[in-house]
Design an enzyme around this catalytic site. Structure first.
Site, PDB file in Angstrom:
ATOM      1  N   ASP A  63    -107.871 -36.078 -36.565  1.00  0.00           N
ATOM      2  CA  ASP A  63    -107.299 -35.281 -35.475  1.00  0.00           C
ATOM      3  C   ASP A  63    -107.075 -36.169 -34.241  1.00  0.00           C
ATOM      4  OD1 ASP A  63    -109.922 -35.559 -34.713  1.00  0.00           O
ATOM      5  OD2 ASP A  63    -110.350 -33.425 -34.511  1.00  0.00           O
ATOM      6  N   SER A  64    -107.416 -37.455 -34.380  1.00  0.00           N
ATOM      7  CA  SER A  64    -107.022 -38.448 -33.369  1.00  0.00           C
ATOM      8  C   SER A  64    -105.503 -38.548 -33.302  1.00  0.00           C
ATOM      9  CB  SER A  64    -107.636 -39.815 -33.698  1.00  0.00           C
ATOM     10  OG  SER A  64    -107.372 -40.171 -35.033  1.00  0.00           O
ATOM     11  N   ASP A 102    -108.819 -34.305 -41.581  1.00  0.00           N
ATOM     12  CA  ASP A 102    -109.691 -33.659 -40.593  1.00  0.00           C
ATOM     13  C   ASP A 102    -109.375 -32.172 -40.504  1.00  0.00           C
ATOM     14  OD1 ASP A 102    -111.686 -35.001 -39.256  1.00  0.00           O
ATOM     15  OD2 ASP A 102    -110.346 -35.903 -37.774  1.00  0.00           O
ATOM     16  N   LYS A 132    -112.768 -33.383 -43.576  1.00  0.00           N
ATOM     17  CA  LYS A 132    -113.862 -33.805 -42.691  1.00  0.00           C
ATOM     18  C   LYS A 132    -114.029 -32.753 -41.604  1.00  0.00           C
ATOM     19  CE  LYS A 132    -113.521 -37.412 -39.606  1.00  0.00           C
ATOM     20  NZ  LYS A 132    -113.734 -36.723 -38.307  1.00  0.00           N
ATOM     21  N   GLU A 134    -116.764 -31.725 -38.051  1.00  0.00           N
ATOM     22  CA  GLU A 134    -117.799 -32.207 -37.137  1.00  0.00           C
ATOM     23  C   GLU A 134    -118.955 -31.219 -37.052  1.00  0.00           C
ATOM     24  OE1 GLU A 134    -115.987 -33.114 -33.331  1.00  0.00           O
ATOM     25  OE2 GLU A 134    -114.511 -34.448 -34.236  1.00  0.00           O
ATOM     26  N   GLU A 201    -120.435 -41.555 -35.288  1.00  0.00           N
ATOM     27  CA  GLU A 201    -119.627 -42.129 -34.210  1.00  0.00           C
ATOM     28  C   GLU A 201    -120.467 -42.425 -32.984  1.00  0.00           C
ATOM     29  OE1 GLU A 201    -115.880 -40.183 -33.548  1.00  0.00           O
ATOM     30  OE2 GLU A 201    -115.510 -41.279 -31.681  1.00  0.00           O
TER      31      GLU A 201
HETATM   32  O1  KIV Z   1    -109.993 -38.351 -35.783  1.00  0.00           O
HETATM   33  C1  KIV Z   1    -110.370 -39.486 -36.118  1.00  0.00           C
HETATM   34  O2  KIV Z   1    -109.588 -40.445 -36.172  1.00  0.00           O
HETATM   35  C2  KIV Z   1    -111.778 -39.665 -36.455  1.00  0.00           C
HETATM   36  C3  KIV Z   1    -112.261 -41.053 -36.721  1.00  0.00           C
HETATM   37  C4  KIV Z   1    -112.149 -41.923 -35.577  1.00  0.00           C
HETATM   38  C5  KIV Z   1    -113.598 -41.076 -37.331  1.00  0.00           C
HETATM   39  O3  KIV Z   1    -112.491 -38.717 -36.512  1.00  0.00           O
END
Ligand code: KIV
Length: 283
Positions: A63-64, A102, A132, A134, A201
């Site tokens: 989600d980056s 994510d 993934k 959190e 992280e």
């Molecule tokens: O969203 C992302 O890119 C991440 C990684 C940096 C682990 O969660």
């Protein structure tokens, strides 16, 4: 002697067609063998194809995407639609790496029915092989349900960017004993809930090493030191395309922003001067 990622791992059905395909099981075997896991992010087919060609083990559609592609300051506004779209592009570029998508903020927190439905969308509509999310203890029931439905889940502890408004800072987490103790417990609980791997992280490296040693699933660090079972970086950061944030854990393997601007300026000059296109470049 360490083994190349393309060689079969002991105990793996080595000669079959999946020999080169990275699976969650393969990542577990890599941890057992002390073979470090290399992970990077992607949001489109072109980047994903290049990462896969290089042999990266796990490609995260993070989600980056919000900070890297959308030009935003936090990840909290990313939607399921954004993630499904970007993950489907990435999926098209990958043959070997494990593709993880994510789950965005508020797509899994309300209740586990909604979480399961959204995890299912990532697999069915985008084609990812795992999701993934959190959180620790509070998401373990959800993790269990998603895993029970046949979807592998990667946990994410330490600095959890989706909670930025709660923290108010992107600083290192778990420096104090209370938070460190909570993190140790959360990692154990995620493992018990069936997570196949955990991202850690921005936590102190001693703690990250301890957590990595204490769970059987691979721990993938970002700003968590060299004691983890693998590492992940945001690809655009390590390539020097995105230079807005420069945390010390980002090693720059290229300065692509400079190279790109130089190429654009060169092109601009050629267009203005009439040096591009030549006859050879015309029909
Ligand atoms: O969203 C992302 O890119 C991440 C990684 C940096 C682990 O969660």
């Amino acid at each position: 002697m360490s083994q190349s990622p393309d060689e079969p791992l002991e105990g793996e059905e080595s000669q079959d067609l999946t020999r080169n395909k990275v699976t969650t099981r393969r990542l577990g075997l890599m941890k057992e063998r002390g073979q470090r896991i290399a992970c990077l992010t992607a949001y489109d087919q072109v980047m994903a194809r290049l990462l896969d060609k290089a042999g990266i083990d796990l490609i995260l559609v993070g989600d980056s995407v919000s900070t890297v592609v959308q030009g935003l300051d936090t990840t909290v506004t990313v939607t399921m639609e954004h993630m499904v779209y970007h993950a489907s592009l990435v999926r098209r570029g990958v043959q070997r790496a494990l593709v993880v998508g994510d789950l965005p903020f508020m797509s899994y927190q309300v209740n586990s029915d909604e979480a399961l439905r959204n995890a299912g969308r990532m697999v069915k509509e985008a084609g990812v092989e795992a999701v993934k999310l959190e959180g620790g203890e509070s998401v373990c029931g959800t993790v269990q349900r998603i895993v029970a439905a046949g979807i592998p889940v990667m946990g994410h502890l330490g600095l959890m960017p989706q909670s930025i408004h709660k923290y108010g800072t992107y600083q290192v987490r778990a420096r104090g004993e209370d938070e460190a103790q909570e993190l140790r417990k959360d990692a154990k609980r995620l493992e018990e809930a069936g997570a196949f791997s955990i991202v850690l992280e921005k936590v102190p490296s001693d703690l990250a090493r301890e957590v990595s040693d204490s769970v059987s699933v691979p721990v993938i660090g970002i700003g968590a030191g060299e004691g983890c079972d693998g590492q992940i970086l945001v690809t655009h950061d390590m390539l020097g395309i995105c230079t807005r944030f420069s945390p010390r854990f980002v090693r720059r393997y290229a300065s692509m922003a400079d190279d790109m601007v130089e190429a654009f300026e060169h092109y601009l000059g050629d267009v203005r001067s009439g040096e591009f296109p030549t006859e050879d470049e015309s029909y």
